[in-house]
Design a protein around this motif. Structure first.
Motif, PDB file in Angstrom:
ATOM      1  N   ASP A  62       0.865  -1.181   0.000  1.00  0.00           N
ATOM      2  CA  ASP A  62       0.000   0.000   0.000  1.00  0.00           C
ATOM      3  C   ASP A  62       0.899   1.227   0.000  1.00  0.00           C
ATOM      4  O   ASP A  62       2.036   1.160   0.460  1.00  0.00           O
ATOM      5  N   ILE A  63       0.406   2.299  -0.552  1.00  0.00           N
ATOM      6  CA  ILE A  63       1.163   3.554  -0.551  1.00  0.00           C
ATOM      7  C   ILE A  63       0.247   4.700  -0.171  1.00  0.00           C
ATOM      8  O   ILE A  63      -0.985   4.567  -0.201  1.00  0.00           O
ATOM      9  N   GLN A  64       0.861   5.829   0.150  1.00  0.00           N
ATOM     10  CA  GLN A  64       0.111   7.040   0.484  1.00  0.00           C
ATOM     11  C   GLN A  64       0.606   8.169  -0.400  1.00  0.00           C
ATOM     12  O   GLN A  64       1.791   8.474  -0.409  1.00  0.00           O
ATOM     13  N   VAL A  65      -0.302   8.775  -1.145  1.00  0.00           N
ATOM     14  CA  VAL A  65       0.009   9.948  -1.966  1.00  0.00           C
ATOM     15  C   VAL A  65      -0.425  11.184  -1.197  1.00  0.00           C
ATOM     16  O   VAL A  65      -1.550  11.242  -0.693  1.00  0.00           O
ATOM     17  N   LYS A  66       0.465  12.149  -1.083  1.00  0.00           N
ATOM     18  CA  LYS A  66       0.187  13.412  -0.387  1.00  0.00           C
ATOM     19  C   LYS A  66       0.078  14.541  -1.394  1.00  0.00           C
ATOM     20  O   LYS A  66       0.540  14.428  -2.523  1.00  0.00           O
ATOM     21  N   GLY A  67      -0.473  15.643  -0.946  1.00  0.00           N
ATOM     22  CA  GLY A  67      -0.640  16.826  -1.776  1.00  0.00           C
ATOM     23  C   GLY A  67      -1.983  17.473  -1.512  1.00  0.00           C
ATOM     24  O   GLY A  67      -2.780  17.668  -2.425  1.00  0.00           O
ATOM     25  N   ASP A  68      -2.238  17.798  -0.253  1.00  0.00           N
ATOM     26  CA  ASP A  68      -3.550  18.303   0.173  1.00  0.00           C
ATOM     27  C   ASP A  68      -4.111  19.405  -0.710  1.00  0.00           C
ATOM     28  O   ASP A  68      -5.299  19.425  -0.997  1.00  0.00           O
ATOM     29  N   HIS A  69      -3.256  20.319  -1.146  1.00  0.00           N
ATOM     30  CA  HIS A  69      -3.716  21.465  -1.931  1.00  0.00           C
ATOM     31  C   HIS A  69      -3.209  21.421  -3.370  1.00  0.00           C
ATOM     32  O   HIS A  69      -3.165  22.451  -4.046  1.00  0.00           O
ATOM     33  N   ALA A  70      -2.841  20.249  -3.850  1.00  0.00           N
ATOM     34  CA  ALA A  70      -2.274  20.098  -5.189  1.00  0.00           C
ATOM     35  C   ALA A  70      -3.270  20.483  -6.275  1.00  0.00           C
ATOM     36  O   ALA A  70      -4.450  20.148  -6.186  1.00  0.00           O
ATOM     37  N   VAL A  71      -2.760  21.177  -7.282  1.00  0.00           N
ATOM     38  CA  VAL A  71      -3.541  21.454  -8.490  1.00  0.00           C
ATOM     39  C   VAL A  71      -2.832  20.914  -9.729  1.00  0.00           C
ATOM     40  O   VAL A  71      -3.402  20.897 -10.817  1.00  0.00           O
ATOM     41  N   THR A  72      -1.572  20.462  -9.553  1.00  0.00           N
ATOM     42  CA  THR A  72      -0.826  19.803 -10.620  1.00  0.00           C
ATOM     43  C   THR A  72      -0.174  18.547 -10.051  1.00  0.00           C
ATOM     44  O   THR A  72       0.008  18.428  -8.838  1.00  0.00           O
ATOM     45  N   GLU A  73       0.205  17.627 -10.917  1.00  0.00           N
ATOM     46  CA  GLU A  73       0.842  16.387 -10.449  1.00  0.00           C
ATOM     47  C   GLU A  73       2.159  16.651  -9.736  1.00  0.00           C
ATOM     48  O   GLU A  73       2.537  15.918  -8.821  1.00  0.00           O
TER      49      GLU A  73
ATOM     50  N   CYS B 229       4.707  10.664  -3.266  1.00  0.00           N
ATOM     51  CA  CYS B 229       4.467   9.391  -2.593  1.00  0.00           C
ATOM     52  C   CYS B 229       5.171   9.452  -1.244  1.00  0.00           C
ATOM     53  O   CYS B 229       6.399   9.361  -1.165  1.00  0.00           O
ATOM     54  N   SER B 230       4.410   9.606  -0.175  1.00  0.00           N
ATOM     55  CA  SER B 230       5.022   9.729   1.151  1.00  0.00           C
ATOM     56  C   SER B 230       5.512   8.374   1.673  1.00  0.00           C
ATOM     57  O   SER B 230       6.187   8.314   2.693  1.00  0.00           O
ATOM     58  N   SER B 231       5.217   7.297   0.972  1.00  0.00           N
ATOM     59  CA  SER B 231       5.692   5.969   1.349  1.00  0.00           C
ATOM     60  C   SER B 231       7.116   5.709   0.861  1.00  0.00           C
ATOM     61  O   SER B 231       7.736   4.715   1.247  1.00  0.00           O
ATOM     62  N   PHE B 232       7.635   6.597   0.015  1.00  0.00           N
ATOM     63  CA  PHE B 232       8.986   6.445  -0.525  1.00  0.00           C
ATOM     64  C   PHE B 232      10.028   6.423   0.593  1.00  0.00           C
ATOM     65  O   PHE B 232      10.008   7.258   1.493  1.00  0.00           O
ATOM     66  N   VAL B 233      10.928   5.449   0.532  1.00  0.00           N
ATOM     67  CA  VAL B 233      12.072   5.364   1.440  1.00  0.00           C
ATOM     68  C   VAL B 233      13.276   5.057   0.559  1.00  0.00           C
ATOM     69  O   VAL B 233      13.268   4.058  -0.181  1.00  0.00           O
TER      70      VAL B 233
END
Length: 104
Positions: free
Chosen positions: A23-34, A39-43
């Protein structure tokens, strides 16, 4: 669960452009572009840091998403058929992005 492709080859979970995390988590609460997502799961893969990660990458994973204005976000879960995480040179999570993001 969406089909996932990941170009963040420096991530310890990346197995042949798939994700071994499950599973992964994508962040960007106020994103308007990609480029405003990540990916906050990146290590970052360093030395022995991935020695405990085994198994192969999964082609479908659960994708949590806090990019509230993405057309695929339904109650903080991605509903896209396919998710592309980009970041072939990423060394930190903020250098990745969700290439599938589409602003409503």
């Amino acid at each position: 669960m969406p089909a996932l492709q990941c170009s963040a080859v420096k991530c310890m979970y990346n197995k042949e452009n798939l994700c071994s995390k499950g599973d992964i988590q994508v962040k960007g609460d106020h994103a308007v572009t990609e480029n405003e997502t990540w990916c906050s799961s990146f290590v970052e893969k360093t030395g022995m840091s991935n020695a405990h990660i085994c198994g192969c990458g999964c082609s479908s994973v659960q994708v949590g998403c806090s990019a509230h204005d993405c057309t695929y976000n339904r109650q903080e879960v991605c509903q896209a058929d396919h998710v592309q995480i980009d970041g072939s040179q990423a060394c930190i999570c903020e250098e990745t992005c969700c290439g599938t993001f589409r602003c409503e």
